[in-house]
Design a protein around this motif. Structure first.
Motif, mmCIF file in Angstrom:
data_model
loop_
_atom_site.group_PDB
_atom_site.id
_atom_site.type_symbol
_atom_site.label_atom_id
_atom_site.label_comp_id
_atom_site.label_asym_id
_atom_site.label_seq_id
_atom_site.Cartn_x
_atom_site.Cartn_y
_atom_site.Cartn_z
ATOM 1 N N ASP A 146 35.059 -37.310 -2.369
ATOM 2 C CA ASP A 146 35.813 -37.802 -3.523
ATOM 3 C C ASP A 146 36.010 -36.736 -4.603
ATOM 4 O O ASP A 146 36.672 -36.997 -5.609
ATOM 5 C CB ASP A 146 35.096 -39.014 -4.139
ATOM 6 C CG ASP A 146 35.110 -40.224 -3.205
ATOM 7 O OD1 ASP A 146 35.954 -40.251 -2.285
ATOM 8 O OD2 ASP A 146 34.266 -41.123 -3.397
ATOM 9 N N LEU A 147 35.449 -35.557 -4.411
ATOM 10 C CA LEU A 147 35.592 -34.502 -5.408
ATOM 11 C C LEU A 147 36.954 -33.830 -5.287
ATOM 12 O O LEU A 147 37.505 -33.712 -4.191
ATOM 13 C CB LEU A 147 34.508 -33.431 -5.225
ATOM 14 C CG LEU A 147 33.043 -33.864 -5.318
ATOM 15 C CD1 LEU A 147 32.141 -32.640 -5.157
ATOM 16 C CD2 LEU A 147 32.756 -34.575 -6.624
ATOM 17 N N ALA A 148 37.494 -33.377 -6.411
ATOM 18 C CA ALA A 148 38.689 -32.535 -6.378
ATOM 19 C C ALA A 148 38.370 -31.269 -5.592
ATOM 20 O O ALA A 148 37.205 -30.856 -5.507
ATOM 21 C CB ALA A 148 39.123 -32.187 -7.799
ATOM 22 N N TYR A 149 39.403 -30.655 -5.021
ATOM 23 C CA TYR A 149 39.132 -29.514 -4.150
ATOM 24 C C TYR A 149 38.469 -28.369 -4.910
ATOM 25 O O TYR A 149 37.585 -27.689 -4.377
ATOM 26 C CB TYR A 149 40.414 -29.028 -3.470
ATOM 27 C CG TYR A 149 40.119 -28.120 -2.294
ATOM 28 C CD1 TYR A 149 39.510 -28.621 -1.152
ATOM 29 C CD2 TYR A 149 40.418 -26.768 -2.341
ATOM 30 C CE1 TYR A 149 39.216 -27.802 -0.071
ATOM 31 C CE2 TYR A 149 40.130 -25.935 -1.265
ATOM 32 C CZ TYR A 149 39.529 -26.467 -0.136
ATOM 33 O OH TYR A 149 39.221 -25.646 0.918
ATOM 34 N N GLY A 150 38.877 -28.169 -6.143
ATOM 35 C CA GLY A 150 38.237 -27.126 -6.949
ATOM 36 C C GLY A 150 36.751 -27.402 -7.135
ATOM 37 O O GLY A 150 35.926 -26.483 -7.124
#
Length: 249
Positions: A146-150
């Motif tokens: 669920d984390l942003a790719y960055g």
């Protein structure tokens, strides 16, 4: 004494030469960029340094010790950390779980990982502190998927830092990261402790020239030139061979 040195590294696959007499030196605290066109041998060099590939000839020195014959995990234990072009995270785990596992692995506690989490209190505390250092404290208990790719790239850096490296190798840390997030990613890298030497591959020249203190240019497996950013930016060979097309991949 340099933190990392390669001495006359050579590697070929049949007639294809992928490392041609590469000698590189990183003093302690270096922020050193490795650039060059696609197929120049940048990732190959990282793989030779980490032990994923064995050189045909030449050597790799880490803090004055010859590590050329060591397996990758032995190099990690001696202070060599890395990240990869494509992330290798566990999507179902939280950053806190992943970082705690990495710390337990470093401390040879991984065989006890299935025991209750409460028994790893010190590792959990260190993991949470580590995530805070890379700006992931608020995301520590979210599933990695669920984390942003960055943020996922930041987690990779945190996991590499969990091994307490003296030299950190970053293979295109901003690859796939939106430009709006890549600056924050490199701010974290810039804020790493000064006693950690960093060698990184990056195609975004704005990031390279704003972050690197020294740059090596590879072309066809060989070093074309190296030096401080100002020198590299004004080198006519570099501009012709690489920089002119840098923003096109």
């Amino acid at each position: 004494m340099n933190s990392l040195e390669t001495r006359n590294l050579n590697k070929a696959f049949g007639k294809l030469v992928v490392a041609d007499n590469v000698s590189l030196a990183l003093p302690q605290g270096a922020r050193h960029a490795l650039i060059g066109p696609n197929g120049a041998g940048k990732t190959t060099l990282i793989n030779l340094i980490t032990g994923a590939l064995r050189p045909d000839t030449g050597s790799v020195q880490l803090n004055g010790e010859d590590i050329t014959s060591l397996l990758p995990d032995a190099r990690v234990k001696r202070g060599l950390g890395r990240t990869f072009q494509i992330n290798t995270l566990f999507p179902q785990l939280t950053p806190l779980e992943s970082a705690t596992m990495a710390i337990c692995e470093r401390d040879a506690l991984s065989g006890h990982w299935l025991s209750p989490l409460a028994k790893h209190g010190a590792a959990i505390d260190e993991a949470y502190d580590l995530l805070g250092r890379v700006g992931l404290a608020d995301a520590a208990t979210k599933p990695t998927r669920d984390l942003a790719y960055g943020q996922q790239r930041l987690l990779e850096i945190a996991l590499a830092l969990a091994s307490s490296p003296k030299v950190l190798l970053l293979d295109e840390p901003a690859a796939g990261v939106p430009k709006s997030e890549s600056a924050a990613l490199f701010e974290v890298i810039a804020g790493l402790p000064e006693d950690i030497s960093v060698l990184f591959i990056e195609h975004d020249m704005n990031l390279v020239f704003s972050f690197a203190t020294s740059i090596t240019v590879l072309v066809q497996g060989a070093i074309l030139t190296e030096g401080p950013p100002d020198q590299i930016a004004h080198d006519p060979q570099v501009r012709e061979i690489y920089l002119g097309g840098a923003h096109h991949g």
